[in-house]
Design a protein around this motif. Structure first.
Motif, short mmCIF file in Angstrom:
data_model
loop_
_atom_site.label_atom_id
_atom_site.label_comp_id
_atom_site.label_asym_id
_atom_site.label_seq_id
_atom_site.Cartn_x
_atom_site.Cartn_y
_atom_site.Cartn_z
N GLY A 41 22.90 -1.39 1.36
CA GLY A 41 22.32 -2.19 0.30
C GLY A 41 20.81 -2.09 0.16
O GLY A 41 20.10 -1.58 1.02
N PHE A 42 20.34 -2.63 -0.96
CA PHE A 42 18.92 -2.69 -1.30
C PHE A 42 18.74 -3.95 -2.13
O PHE A 42 19.44 -4.16 -3.13
CB PHE A 42 18.52 -1.45 -2.10
CG PHE A 42 17.04 -1.30 -2.34
CD1 PHE A 42 16.21 -0.78 -1.37
CD2 PHE A 42 16.48 -1.66 -3.56
CE1 PHE A 42 14.84 -0.62 -1.59
CE2 PHE A 42 15.12 -1.50 -3.80
CZ PHE A 42 14.29 -0.98 -2.81
N CYS A 43 17.81 -4.82 -1.70
CA CYS A 43 17.57 -6.09 -2.39
C CYS A 43 16.12 -6.15 -2.83
O CYS A 43 15.21 -5.93 -2.02
CB CYS A 43 17.89 -7.25 -1.45
SG CYS A 43 17.45 -8.88 -2.10
N ILE A 44 15.88 -6.47 -4.11
CA ILE A 44 14.53 -6.45 -4.66
C ILE A 44 14.45 -7.38 -5.86
O ILE A 44 15.47 -7.69 -6.50
CB ILE A 44 14.15 -5.00 -5.08
CG1 ILE A 44 12.65 -4.86 -5.33
CG2 ILE A 44 14.97 -4.54 -6.28
CD1 ILE A 44 12.19 -3.42 -5.50
N ARG A 74 17.12 -9.82 -7.50
CA ARG A 74 16.68 -11.21 -7.60
C ARG A 74 16.17 -11.43 -9.03
O ARG A 74 15.00 -11.24 -9.33
CB ARG A 74 15.61 -11.50 -6.56
CG ARG A 74 16.08 -11.29 -5.13
CD ARG A 74 15.13 -11.91 -4.10
NE ARG A 74 13.75 -11.59 -4.37
CZ ARG A 74 13.12 -10.48 -3.97
NH1 ARG A 74 13.78 -9.57 -3.29
NH2 ARG A 74 11.85 -10.28 -4.24
N ILE A 75 17.07 -11.87 -9.87
CA ILE A 75 16.77 -12.01 -11.28
C ILE A 75 16.07 -13.33 -11.57
O ILE A 75 15.19 -13.42 -12.44
CB ILE A 75 18.05 -11.87 -12.13
CG1 ILE A 75 17.75 -11.78 -13.62
CG2 ILE A 75 19.04 -12.98 -11.83
CD1 ILE A 75 17.19 -10.47 -14.06
N GLU A 76 16.46 -14.40 -10.82
CA GLU A 76 15.89 -15.73 -10.98
C GLU A 76 15.85 -16.14 -12.46
O GLU A 76 16.89 -16.20 -13.09
CB GLU A 76 14.51 -15.80 -10.32
CG GLU A 76 14.48 -15.28 -8.88
CD GLU A 76 15.44 -15.96 -7.91
OE1 GLU A 76 15.95 -17.05 -8.22
OE2 GLU A 76 15.71 -15.40 -6.83
N ILE A 335 13.34 -6.26 0.04
CA ILE A 335 12.00 -6.06 -0.51
C ILE A 335 11.52 -7.39 -1.07
O ILE A 335 12.12 -7.93 -1.99
CB ILE A 335 12.00 -4.98 -1.62
CG1 ILE A 335 12.60 -3.67 -1.11
CG2 ILE A 335 10.59 -4.79 -2.18
CD1 ILE A 335 11.84 -3.03 0.03
N TRP A 336 10.41 -7.92 -0.51
CA TRP A 336 9.96 -9.24 -0.94
C TRP A 336 8.72 -9.13 -1.83
O TRP A 336 7.71 -9.80 -1.65
CB TRP A 336 9.74 -10.15 0.27
CG TRP A 336 11.06 -10.43 0.90
CD1 TRP A 336 11.54 -9.94 2.07
CD2 TRP A 336 12.11 -11.23 0.33
NE1 TRP A 336 12.82 -10.39 2.29
CE2 TRP A 336 13.20 -11.17 1.24
CE3 TRP A 336 12.24 -11.98 -0.83
CZ2 TRP A 336 14.40 -11.85 1.02
CZ3 TRP A 336 13.43 -12.63 -1.06
CH2 TRP A 336 14.50 -12.58 -0.15
N SER A 337 8.85 -8.25 -2.79
CA SER A 337 7.87 -8.15 -3.87
C SER A 337 8.66 -7.79 -5.11
O SER A 337 9.86 -7.48 -5.04
CB SER A 337 6.82 -7.08 -3.56
OG SER A 337 7.42 -5.80 -3.46
N THR A 366 5.45 -1.35 6.67
CA THR A 366 5.49 -1.63 5.24
C THR A 366 6.93 -1.56 4.76
O THR A 366 7.80 -0.98 5.40
CB THR A 366 4.65 -0.60 4.45
OG1 THR A 366 5.26 0.69 4.57
CG2 THR A 366 3.21 -0.55 4.97
N GLN A 367 7.17 -2.16 3.61
CA GLN A 367 8.51 -2.16 3.04
C GLN A 367 9.01 -0.74 2.76
O GLN A 367 10.17 -0.41 3.02
CB GLN A 367 8.52 -2.98 1.76
CG GLN A 367 8.11 -4.42 1.94
CD GLN A 367 8.10 -5.20 0.65
OE1 GLN A 367 8.85 -6.16 0.50
NE2 GLN A 367 7.27 -4.82 -0.29
N SER A 368 8.13 0.08 2.22
CA SER A 368 8.56 1.44 1.86
C SER A 368 8.84 2.28 3.09
O SER A 368 9.81 3.06 3.10
CB SER A 368 7.50 2.11 0.97
OG SER A 368 6.25 2.15 1.62
#
Length: 383
Positions: A41-44, A74-76, A335-337, A366-368
């Protein structure tokens, strides 16, 4: 004789080169068997409209070749909700925009899962999120006023606002938002967040004051799960509120110090747990699996921890009983940006941001870098 020897050496070198080239091709092109790691998975945070095409390109050129098969967005409030249009962010993504994301994910075998944070995270720093702005009556702590300049710690214990899970009208709104997102994303799962809930069962709340915090948390999880199940959908949540932060020593962020952790024995067993640990590769997936829950390990910034967590996940799957093995579902890079900031970092257009304001940037963490390391390791694990 000398010429023969040279020819033999040349032949061996050519064979080795072909073997190496073949292995590299296999590394980049071979599918990752779901039997090895069901969830990759990948979360962003979802992109804003101007960056949508760039993010679609990122999905095609970076996620798909790495065999990512799950994308949590994360559409919020970055969507033009039709059920409650007053909750839209300005310049939010349209239904047509989301359908572009649905199409590229379907074409590349990626399950697309929306997230709108529920219960906790109804504010951030000095900013109140749209639900409590438009429906302040849902606020669990209306007596706590948002500061002009946010600092932690503070006298109110304010990290993020929560809505009151026992307010009689809150779920009429929440359920419609969930349904609308799942419909437009064409998703069979929904991520409700539910992490870092510090305000719950507050003594001054006229509805839930004095109630058991674990029962309140479990009740909210169960209510959300049951609503989704009516339409054949499943619930994903972060796992921190289900870990005893004191007994384990994990603490108040990646675990709970307000007793919500006992809810783990009260929630339905088909809820999927996204188990995040960023400062230590704690082996809590075993805990969730032994409680009968499916679990996904979620790293963030530290590549060396992601490597350990992946190794643990593969070991758990390979050494468990068949029943337990199915509960260890895989890995998800978090990913928290926003998508824009991450792509700028990933492609080297901007330097990574410091983890905390005023601190120097740690270029090794770093995230990347973590994302690249995790998926390099996943690829190697399939050779």
């Amino acid at each position: 004789m000398r010429n023969v020897l040279l020819l033999c050496l040349l032949g061996a070198a050519l064979t080795a080169f072909r073997s190496s080239s073949s292995r590299q091709t296999t590394l980049s092109n071979a599918p990752v068997p779901d039997s090895i790691l069901p969830v990759r998975g990948f979360c962003i945070g979802a992109p804003r409209k101007p960056a949508l095409d760039a993010f679609i390109k990122f999905i095609k050129e970076e996620l798909a070749p790495r065999k990512v098969n799950t994308l949590v967005l994360r559409i919020e409030y970055n969507y033009q909700y039709e059920s409650y249009p007053e909750l839209r962010d300005s310049a939010a993504l349209s239904k047509a925009d989301i359908k572009k994301l649905v199409q590229v994910c379907r074409q590349n075998g990626i399950s697309l899962i929306p997230q709108l944070n529920l219960l906790g995270h109804q504010s951030w720093a000095s900013h109140t999120n749209n639900l409590l702005v438009k429906y302040p009556q849902f606020d669990e702590t209306p007596w706590v006023k948002m500061p002009e300049k946010y600092e932690w710690p503070n006298a109110d214990g304010l990290y993020c606002k929560s809505y009151c899970p026992l307010h009689p009208d809150v779920h009429a709104v929440v359920f419609k938002l969930m349904d609308e997102l799942c419909d437009v994303f064409e998703s069979k799962a929904y991520h409700a967040g539910l992490d870092e809930v510090f305000y719950i069962g507050e003594s001054k709340c006229p509805r839930c004051g004095g109630r058991d915090k674990a029962e309140l948390f479990a009740g909210e999880v169960t209510l959300l799960r049951n609503h989704l199940a009516e339409k054949g959908r499943s619930l994903w949540i972060w796992g921190d509120r289900l870990i005893d932060g004191k007994t384990t020593g994990i603490g108040m962020w990646e675990g709970s110090l307000n007793n919500t952790y006992r809810a783990i024995d009260m929630i339905p067993k088909d809820v999927t747990i996204c188990d995040w640990h960023y400062d230590r590769p704690d082996k809590t997936p075993v805990y969730f699996a032994m409680k009968g829950l499916k679990v996904i390990t979620c790293p963030w910034r530290k590549p060396e921890f992601a490597s350990i967590q992946l190794k643990d996940m593969l070991d758990f799957r390979s050494t468990s009983t068949p029943i337990m093995k199915d509960r260890y579902q895989g890995m998800m890079q978090t990913i928290w940006s926003g998508a824009e900031d991450f792509m700028d970092e990933y492609y080297g257009r901007k330097a990574p941001r410091a983890e905390q304001p005023g601190k120097p940037v740690d270029t090794l963490h770093t995230q990347s870098r973590c994302f690249r390391q995790l998926y390099d390791d996943i690829a190697k694990a399939t050779l």
